[in-house]
Scaffold this motif. Structure first.
Motif, short mmCIF file in Angstrom:
data_model
loop_
_atom_site.label_atom_id
_atom_site.label_comp_id
_atom_site.label_asym_id
_atom_site.label_seq_id
_atom_site.Cartn_x
_atom_site.Cartn_y
_atom_site.Cartn_z
N GLY A 180 0.57 -1.26 -0.08
CA GLY A 180 -0.19 0.39 -0.40
C GLY A 180 0.52 1.01 0.45
N ASN A 181 2.19 1.10 -0.13
CA ASN A 181 2.94 2.23 -0.02
C ASN A 181 2.77 3.41 -1.29
OD1 ASN A 181 3.87 1.83 1.99
ND2 ASN A 181 6.53 0.56 1.59
N ILE A 182 3.12 4.54 -0.82
CA ILE A 182 3.19 5.58 -2.34
C ILE A 182 4.86 5.02 -2.96
CG2 ILE A 182 4.35 7.17 -0.85
CD1 ILE A 182 2.74 8.99 -2.15
N ASP A 183 4.84 5.35 -3.96
CA ASP A 183 6.38 5.48 -4.18
C ASP A 183 6.82 6.41 -4.21
OD1 ASP A 183 8.51 5.41 -6.38
OD2 ASP A 183 7.41 4.60 -7.90
N ILE A 184 8.06 6.19 -3.80
CA ILE A 184 8.86 7.78 -2.45
C ILE A 184 9.52 7.98 -4.42
CG2 ILE A 184 10.79 7.92 -1.65
CD1 ILE A 184 8.04 8.10 -0.20
N GLU A 185 10.37 7.83 -5.47
CA GLU A 185 10.72 7.90 -6.22
C GLU A 185 10.13 8.91 -7.49
OE1 GLU A 185 14.35 8.18 -6.25
OE2 GLU A 185 14.16 6.99 -4.56
N ALA A 186 8.55 8.08 -7.04
CA ALA A 186 7.65 9.25 -8.08
C ALA A 186 7.30 10.02 -7.24
CB ALA A 186 6.67 8.41 -8.89
N LEU A 187 7.30 10.19 -6.13
CA LEU A 187 6.86 11.38 -5.30
C LEU A 187 8.02 12.74 -5.28
CD1 LEU A 187 5.12 12.40 -3.19
CD2 LEU A 187 6.38 11.92 -1.26
N LYS A 188 9.30 11.69 -4.78
CA LYS A 188 10.34 13.07 -4.90
C LYS A 188 10.09 13.55 -6.52
CE LYS A 188 13.88 10.35 -2.22
NZ LYS A 188 14.73 10.08 -2.50
N ILE B 151 9.54 17.83 -7.22
CA ILE B 151 10.75 18.84 -8.34
C ILE B 151 9.86 19.46 -9.59
CG2 ILE B 151 12.89 18.10 -9.75
CD1 ILE B 151 14.28 16.10 -7.63
N GLU B 152 9.41 18.66 -10.17
CA GLU B 152 8.68 18.87 -11.05
C GLU B 152 7.82 20.06 -11.20
OE1 GLU B 152 7.61 15.83 -13.53
OE2 GLU B 152 9.79 15.71 -13.97
N GLN B 153 6.77 20.59 -9.33
CA GLN B 153 5.73 20.35 -9.76
C GLN B 153 5.17 21.16 -8.08
OE1 GLN B 153 2.38 19.46 -12.16
NE2 GLN B 153 3.07 17.74 -12.67
N GLY B 154 6.49 20.56 -7.74
CA GLY B 154 6.30 21.87 -5.50
C GLY B 154 5.48 22.02 -5.61
N VAL C 79 10.95 13.63 2.21
CA VAL C 79 10.21 14.38 1.02
C VAL C 79 9.84 15.94 1.05
CG1 VAL C 79 9.26 13.77 -1.04
CG2 VAL C 79 10.36 11.66 -0.41
N ILE C 80 9.01 15.86 2.23
CA ILE C 80 8.02 17.08 2.08
C ILE C 80 9.26 18.20 2.58
CG2 ILE C 80 6.38 18.52 2.71
CD1 ILE C 80 4.93 15.87 2.39
N ASP C 81 9.89 17.60 3.69
CA ASP C 81 10.80 18.72 3.47
C ASP C 81 11.98 18.92 3.15
OD1 ASP C 81 8.85 18.65 6.93
OD2 ASP C 81 10.15 17.41 7.66
N LYS C 82 12.38 18.63 2.42
CA LYS C 82 13.07 18.48 1.59
C LYS C 82 12.91 19.42 0.50
CE LYS C 82 17.97 16.13 -0.20
NZ LYS C 82 18.33 14.84 -0.85
N TYR C 83 12.19 19.00 -0.31
CA TYR C 83 11.40 19.54 -1.55
C TYR C 83 10.52 20.28 -1.80
CZ TYR C 83 15.04 15.46 -2.89
OH TYR C 83 15.09 14.74 -3.09
N LYS C 84 10.01 20.44 -0.28
CA LYS C 84 8.85 21.15 -0.76
C LYS C 84 9.32 22.53 -1.44
CE LYS C 84 8.88 22.71 4.27
NZ LYS C 84 8.15 22.82 5.30
N LYS C 85 7.97 23.02 -2.09
CA LYS C 85 8.72 25.13 -2.26
C LYS C 85 7.25 25.78 -2.35
CE LYS C 85 10.57 23.23 -6.89
NZ LYS C 85 10.64 22.52 -8.06
#
Length: 489
Positions: free
Chosen positions: A170-178, A182-185, A216-222
């Motif tokens: 049931g996990n989210i795909d972490i690489e896809a989330l990153k 990066i593209e639409q943060g 991921v949110i803490d590192k990549y959020k815009k």
């Protein structure tokens, strides 16, 4: 004096992996039916178990929402219900229990889960936003569309691999989330995880995955991106973490739940599931400003802050049930029942989605009825035949019912995507059915399968219902408007 929460978890050498940690003191009789009657009934009610009057369903696993059996502790607590409009005594009992359960400071009761979703999405999601998830539930997708946002499902690759033995599909795909950040943060207002992942065969989410989403949110959020958890069945997810994730075997499930919640900015719960109540829910946050922003919304939709659309009796029942539902002995028995049901199916040749986790059992109807194409509803057809054979009520989650609209072009029905699996959800009401009931459900499904190609494909009915509005897209699965191409045997 009733048994306390602590006493319910006292050390014992009784094997609760083999026997329930409770006794039954009230029984509910069911209405007898015949096969001929059931065949006429399912036809009369539009070939859908959810449409049937419940009195005609012998074993009802259409949903696990609000269908649990409450305990003597809950029923006795209801007699203490204070129906004062403002700040009733029952509110303080509930607040203390929910703070203990979630570790969150600020609690807002709501009459059920979707009203809790409503206020969170109204405050934090806006037009042009995107909301990634491991797999949005139907009402959550509708909240996104209602706010002019785009829901995006990025379930992990393991879910799509039938041969993968992971307990955390049931996990989210972490690489896809990153990549999305990066593209639409700048568009991501919220990331939502459903734990466990209801529409992906009830598969659990790992603590590692939840922790990585936070990172991921803490590192990549815009922007000020928030992290939500839909925790309607979080206790059952916690049991799988306890059993199968390294480092958690010695922990109590309530402590695992609190850690899961600690990574989120907000949680929302339909307590009609793991809260072991017939009605109720809540939202919880730790940020005071967010809490204050949510306050007028719950007043607008559900009533005052200290009752949220529930009676004092409901508040009392939930205050007790939320802790009973995270009891380790109870959860061990819940998984035992899932294992009994799964074995009842597989021993009779009924294909089950693996692993069979604590929420319920998903039948792989595409394998059971290979002659029916995905777009023609193998899950729908098998669920109807199983009701005819044995009076069991199940929910189809095949491509006919649950094919996803294209979230970037949701009104274009030509773009509806097939489901990855043609499934039937057998949602297990908590503390309701015995092992013998699950054996019969397996038998009913096997009897249905025996008809083979005599079971008909389905098609969408042509009705005069007005089209669903854009803001309600995602809710069409609640309207069962399909019919068999020829009659059921």
């Amino acid at each position: 004096m009733r048994i306390s929460d602590q006493e319910m978890l006292a050390p014992s050498d009784i094997p609760y992996s083999l026997t329930p940690p409770y006794r039954v003191k009230t029984v509910e009789y069911t209405r007898p039916t015949t096969r001929d009657q059931r065949k006429q009934l399912i036809k009369e009610y539009n070939w859908s178990a959810p449409n049937l009057p419940a009195e005609y369903v012998y074993i009802n696993m259409v949903t696990d929402s609000g269908t649990s059996a409450m305990s003597d502790r809950q029923w006795s607590a209801m007699m203490l219900g204070d129906e004062s409009y403002f700040n009733c005594k029952s509110w303080y009992e509930l607040k203390e229990s929910l703070q203990k359960f979630s570790g969150m400071e600020y609690i807002i009761p709501s009459h059920q889960g979707r009203s809790g979703e409503t206020i969170l999405y109204e405050v934090l999601v806006g037009k042009g936003d995107i909301v990634p998830s491991n797999c949005h539930f139907t009402t959550t997708r509708a909240h996104c569309y209602h706010r002019g946002a785009e829901p995006i499902d990025i379930t992990c690759p393991e879910y799509y691999d039938e041969n993968n033995n992971s307990w955390f599909k049931g996990n989210i795909d972490i690489e896809a989330l990153k990549k999305l950040f990066i593209e639409q943060g700048e568009k991501i207002s919220v990331v939502e995880l459903v734990v466990p992942n209801n529409l992906c065969a009830g598969q659990p989410v790992s603590m590692k995955n939840i922790r990585e989403v936070r990172q991921v949110i803490d590192k990549y959020k815009k922007r000020d991106t928030k992290f939500f958890l839909d925790i309607a069945r979080i206790s059952e997810n916690a049991w799988i973490i306890k059993k199968y994730e390294e480092g958690y075997g010695h922990k109590a499930c309530i402590d695992i739940v609190r850690e899961m919640c600690s990574y989120a900015d907000a949680i929302h719960m339909s307590a009609k599931k793991a809260g072991l109540v017939n009605m109720g829910g809540f939202v919880a946050v730790n940020d005071k400003t967010l809490y204050q922003r949510l306050q007028p919304k719950i007043i607008k939709y559900d009533g005052f802050l200290t009752y949220g659309g529930m009676s004092g009796r409901d508040l009392e029942a939930l205050a007790v049930g939320i802790i009973e539902g995270v009891n380790d002995y109870y959860l061990e028995d819940k998984q035992r029942q899932c294992d009994v049901f799964a074995k009842a199916c597989t021993s009779r040749g009924v294909a089950v989605f693996n692993p069979a986790c604590t929420l319920g059992i998903w039948i792989n109807a595409g394998k059971c009825l290979p002659h029916i194409k995905p777009q023609e509803g193998p899950g729908t057809a098998l669920a109807v035949q199983a009701y005819i054979e044995g009076g069991v009520g199940l929910t189809s989650m095949d491509s006919l019912h649950r094919g996803r609209e294209d979230s970037s072009d949701p009104l274009n029905t030509a773009k509806i995507q097939l489901a990855p699996y043609e499934l039937i959800r057998c949602a297990i009401p908590r503390r309701v059915y015995t092992d013998a009931h699950y054996e019969w459900c397996g038998e009913a499904l096997a009897k249905a399968m025996e008809w083979g190609e005599k079971i008909p494909p389905y098609r969408r009915q042509v009705l005069d219902r007005p089209p669903i509005e854009y803001s309600d897209i995602g809710l069409r699965a609640f309207f069962d408007e399909y019919e068999p191409i020829f009659d059921h045997p």
